[in-house]
Design an enzyme around this catalytic site. Sequence first.
Site, PDB file in Angstrom:
ATOM      1  N   GLY A 133      -1.871  28.904 -36.458  1.00 27.10           N
ATOM      2  CA  GLY A 133      -3.267  28.346 -35.759  1.00 27.10           C
ATOM      3  C   GLY A 133      -3.344  27.498 -35.569  1.00 27.10           C
ATOM      4  O   GLY A 133      -2.198  26.861 -35.608  1.00 27.10           O
ATOM      5  N   PHE A 184      -3.975  17.468 -35.307  1.00 29.09           N
ATOM      6  CA  PHE A 184      -3.235  17.445 -35.011  1.00 29.09           C
ATOM      7  C   PHE A 184      -2.041  18.212 -34.890  1.00 29.09           C
ATOM      8  O   PHE A 184      -0.637  17.808 -34.498  1.00 29.09           O
ATOM      9  CB  PHE A 184      -1.841  15.999 -35.776  1.00 29.09           C
ATOM     10  CG  PHE A 184      -3.791  15.617 -36.452  1.00 29.09           C
ATOM     11  CD1 PHE A 184      -4.468  14.577 -35.464  1.00 29.09           C
ATOM     12  CD2 PHE A 184      -3.866  15.548 -37.665  1.00 29.09           C
ATOM     13  CE1 PHE A 184      -5.364  13.728 -35.902  1.00 29.09           C
ATOM     14  CE2 PHE A 184      -5.043  14.818 -38.425  1.00 29.09           C
ATOM     15  CZ  PHE A 184      -5.624  13.616 -37.053  1.00 29.09           C
ATOM     16  N   ASP A 209      -9.655  15.515 -47.082  1.00 26.69           N
ATOM     17  CA  ASP A 209     -10.595  16.206 -46.316  1.00 26.69           C
ATOM     18  C   ASP A 209     -10.362  17.251 -46.835  1.00 26.69           C
ATOM     19  O   ASP A 209      -9.286  18.967 -47.016  1.00 26.69           O
ATOM     20  CB  ASP A 209      -8.685  16.739 -44.999  1.00 26.69           C
ATOM     21  CG  ASP A 209     -10.016  16.574 -44.082  1.00 26.69           C
ATOM     22  OD1 ASP A 209     -11.772  17.350 -43.940  1.00 26.69           O
ATOM     23  OD2 ASP A 209      -9.347  17.347 -43.108  1.00 26.69           O
TER      24      ASP A 209
END
Length: 659
Positions: A341, A345, A463
Site C-alpha cells: 500500500g 510519506f 493520526d
Amino acid sequence: MGRKKFSQVVESLFLAILLCGALTQVGCFNFSSFPVETDKELILSKHSRLFLDSIQVTPDVIGENLANFSGRVFYKKPFRLWSKSKGVTASFNTTFVLRINPVTSPGGEGLAFILTADTTLPEASQGQWLGIVNATTNGSSQAEVVAVEFDTRKSYPEDLDENHVGLDVNSIYSIEQVSLTGYGVDLSSNSNVRARVEYDGKTKYIVVSISNATGELKPVISLPLNLSDHLPERVSVGFSASTGIYTELNCIRSWEFSMEDIGDENQERLWVWITVPAVVVLLLIGILVYLYLQRKRRERPEDAYPRIEDQIEGSSVGPRKFKLKDLRKATGNFNPRNKLGKGGFGTVYKGFLANKLEVAVKRVSKDSSQGKQEFIAEVTTIGSLHHKNLVKLIGWCYERRELLLVYEFMPNGSLDKFIYGDENLGMGEQNLSWEKRHIIIYGVAQALDYLHNGCAKRVLHRDIKPSNIMLDSDFNARLGDFGLARTVQQSGKTHHTTKEIAGTPGYMAPETFLVGRATVETDIYAFGVLVLEVVCGRKPGKQNEDNDYNNGIVYWLWELHKREGILDAVDPRLDGKFDEEGMKRMLVLGLACCHPNPHHRPSMKIVLQVIIGEAPLPPVPNERPAFVWPAMPPSFKQDADDVSLIGSQLSPFTQLAGR
Ligand SMILES: *[C@@H]1O[C@H](CO)[C@@H](O)[C@H](O)[C@H]1NC(C)=O
Ligand SMILES: *[C@@H]1O[C@H](CO)[C@@H](O)[C@H](O)[C@H]1NC(C)=O
Ligand SMILES: *[C@@H]1O[C@H](CO)[C@@H](O)[C@H](O)[C@H]1NC(C)=O
Ligand SMILES: *[C@@H]1O[C@H](CO)[C@@H](O)[C@H](O)[C@H]1NC(C)=O
C-alpha cells in the site's frame, strides 16, 4: 580510495618526480679505476673492453691480429655544454691517466679525449684517424667533434712527430700540436701519463696539461676555442683510439670529470612534462576524492542529520539497524508486486528477511523533508514502545538517501478495508462481527492508554484513523504509523517551533485549529470518531462523499442521539447480531470522546474502564453542546490525574491570546 591510499599515491608521485630529476642530472664523476662492473656507466664500442681495472679503448687481444682497429668509450650520459637561449657555455675540468703499450716498434696510432654528440664509432676510423673521424667526415663541420689527441705516430706529413699532443676540431689535422719530448713525457713508454683538460666557458679558453706518472702537470696547449661554435648543445665525453699497420694497447686507467651546471632546458622541459601532468592528475584525484567524500557525506545519515543516528541509537533496546542490500533482497528490490500500500510519506512493501520472517518495509519518499521528520519520529518513538496493540518496529535503515522502516507483517492489513465496503473484498470478508469490532476498539483503546499514560514518555499519536490500525492474524488491533507521533517531552519544541497542524480531516477535534497543536484530548477525539466508524461501518466523511449525513459522522450521531434513535446508526451488515445495551454504551462513549469541549472528554483510562464495564458512562448531554472557545474546565472534575492531564496538555489560554 581511502585517505591513506591517497597520500601514498601522492608520495610515490613526488618520489617519481624527484627520481626523474636526479636521473637527468649528469653532475661529476670520478673513476679511480675501471673494474668490470663500471661498464654500466660507460658506452663501449665493439672491440673496447674493461680489463685489469682499465679501459682498453683498443685492446691487446683480438685474435691474432691487432692491426687496423679503432674504438670509442664514452661516459653513459651526455651533458649540457652550452645553451643558445641562455647564451652560456659550461666550464669543465677532466683529469685522466692513460697508458700506451706499443706492440710494434714504433707503436701506433694513438689515443684521444673527445667531445661529440654521436657516440657511435665511425666506420674506417682506424689507422691515422684515431677513431675521431674517417676519410669522409674529416674536415667537415658535420663531424661535430673536438678532440685532444695523444699521437704516437707520424702518420702523414703534417703530423708533428711520434710523441705529441694535438687539438683537433672536426679534423685529424690539428689546429695546434705540441711535441711532448721537451716535457719529459714519452707516450709510448708503457707507463702512466697524466693529462688534464680544462675549459673555461666564460673566457672560452682551453688548457691541456700533461705530466708523467710522478711529475707535476704542466700546461702544453693553451688557446682560445669557442666550443659552442663547433659542437651541439649536448655532448658526450670519452676517448677514442686506433691501431694501424703499427699496433699498441691504448688504455685509460682512471678518469675524473667535473662540469659546471648551466641548467638543462631539456631537463627543465622534462620537469614541466612531468610536473604539469602530475599536478593535473593530482588535482583530478583531489577533485574525485572530494566528490567521493561529498557523496559519502550526503549518504551518511550521521552527517546529513548529525544527531539522528545518535538519537536513534541512543533510544534504548529499540529497533535494529538494517543494511540496504538486505532489505532490497527481502523485497525483491522493491518489486511493485510486493507493494502492500501507499501511505503517508511512502510506500509499504512486503518482504521476507533471511530468517524467513515476514515483514512490512516502508520506503519513505526520498524527497519529502517531512518524510525524514516522520522517519525520525517513527524510529525514536515507536522504537522504544512495547505493547501488544502496537505494530512492532523491527528495524530501520538509512543508506544512500533511502529511509526505510521495517515492521512486523500484519497479514490482515488495515482496518479501513474491513469497515468501509472495499470493492476488492467479498461481502463476507469485510463483514466483521460485533465481537471482533468490540475487540478491535478495546485493543486500540489499550494502545492509546499505553501511549498516553503507560510508557515512560507520554506519546501523542496525532493520526488515529482506521487506515493506521493494522489487524494481526487474529484480528487484534495494532496501532501503527507513528509518522506524526510526538513525545510530550518534545512538546516544548512543538509548541513554539512546529506550528503545523497534523492529522487527517474528519478526525480532528474542533479546537485543533485554535490550539494549533495536538493534545491528549485531540487524540481522544480521533479515537471517538474511530469508534463511531467501526460501529457504523461508515467513513467520517463530508457531504461530498458517499454518505447520507451532511456534516460528518459525529454530527449525524449527535442528531440520532437527540432523537433517541442512536442504534439506527449501527452498521446494517451486523444484521442485528449484537447486544443492544453494550452497543448503545459504545456509541455514547464514542460521542463522549467527541465532546466539543475537550475538558469533557474522558481520559483513555476512563474509556477503558467503560468498555470493560468497570465504570459508568461519562455524562453526555442529550443535545450536542455548542462549541465554545476558550473551553471552560468543568467545575465538577475531581480526578486529580485528569486535572493534571488537562492542565499539562492544553496550551494555556494566555499563550493563545498572545499570538
Ligand atoms: C691495415 O690497413 C692497411 C691500409 O689500409 C693495409 O695496407 C694493411 O694490409 C692492413 N693490415 C691488416 C693486418 O689488415
Ligand atoms: C665514415 O663514417 C661514416 C659514419 O660512420 C660513414 O657513413 C662513412 O661511410 C665513413 N666513410 C668511409 C670512407 O668509410
Ligand atoms: C661562440 O659561438 C657561439 C655559437 O656559434 C656564438 O653564439 C658566440 O657568440 C660565440 N662566442 C664568442 C665569444 O665568440
Ligand atoms: C676547474 O678547475 C679550476 C682550477 O683548478 C677551478 O677553478 C674550476 O672551478 C674548475 N671547474 C670545474 C667546472 O670544476
